[in-house]
Design a protein around this motif. Structure first.
Motif: not given
Length: 229
Positions: A55, A58, A62-63, A74, A77, A90, A93, A96-97, A104, A137
């Motif tokens: 990505l 953000s 972005c969602r 991801l 980033v 942000i 995210l 996405m973890r 990042t 991140l």
């Protein structure tokens, strides 16, 4: 007769509720399986050195973009700079973890700004322990013109490109294989053009038809595209 009709109606309702409950349980099971498969595939990609989902910035929406693209994890980033329209999504995210914070990459100054404004998001020594919110991140500083690879075992590298954002200063663009991403720049240096040689897909920012002091306009981007080919 009325009692029989009521009883039959109740049985029909219970049957419908049971069917709906079964459908919900099946959907939940499928989501769990997809999540497990995605985590396994992410681990396999890391072991094989394969980058799949990277990505860049953000943005506030972005969602919605990640949902539309059906992205659940991801690999990395990348941040071009810290302006609001590039980083204020942000917080989304966190979905996405995976098992560890997402690597990042940004310049040291951009990371410093993001960590100051969104400290709870980052895995850093200064982060306060929070049992309800795991760090999302893991910030890693990069420099323009110095290639790096998000996966230690990957042969695929990413080249940060220095871009001129007018009086806002320098921001980053990125070259990833046959793809390049350059946004929020008003001019390109000769070195930047060299970095763009051979790209098959070039995502370039273009603000409006008229000239602008910090962003490229239509005429300039058309000239760039003709030069890059």
């Amino acid at each position: 007769l009325q009692w029989r009709e009521n009883a039959e109606g109740q049985r029909a309702e219970r049957k419908e509720e049971a069917e709906q409950r079964g459908e919900r349980e099946e959907e939940a099971e499928q989501r769990g399986e997809r999540k497990e498969e995605e985590e396994q595939s992410a681990q396999e990609r890391e072991e094989q050195g394969i980058l799949r989902h990277v990505l860049i910035d953000s943005s506030p929406d972005c969602r919605a973009q990640l949902l539309r693209a059906d992205v659940r994890r991801l690999d990395a980033v990348l941040y071009t700079h810290d302006h609001a329209d590039h980083c204020h999504g942000i917080d989304d995210l966190k979905w996405m973890r995976g098992k560890a914070p997402i690597p990042t990459y940004a310049t040291a100054s951009t990371l410093e700004s993001l960590m100051r404004r969104f400290e709870y998001v980052f895995d850093s020594p200064s982060s306060l322990p929070n049992p309800l919110y795991r760090p999302v991140l893991s910030g890693l500083a990069v420099q323009a013109w110095r290639k790096f690879s998000p996966l230690s075992s990957s042969s695929a590298s990413i080249l940060p490109i220095a871009l001129d954002h007018g009086f806002f200063g320098e921001v980053l663009g990125f070259r990833l294989g046959d793809l390049a991403y350059t946004t929020d720049c008003v001019s390109l240096s000769e070195r930047a053009f060299e970095a763009l040689e051979g790209v098959r897909v070039w995502i370039v920012g273009c603000l409006r038809r008229e000239a602008h002091p910090t962003h490229a306009h239509v005429g300039r981007v058309v000239d760039w595209a003709e030069r890059v080919g």
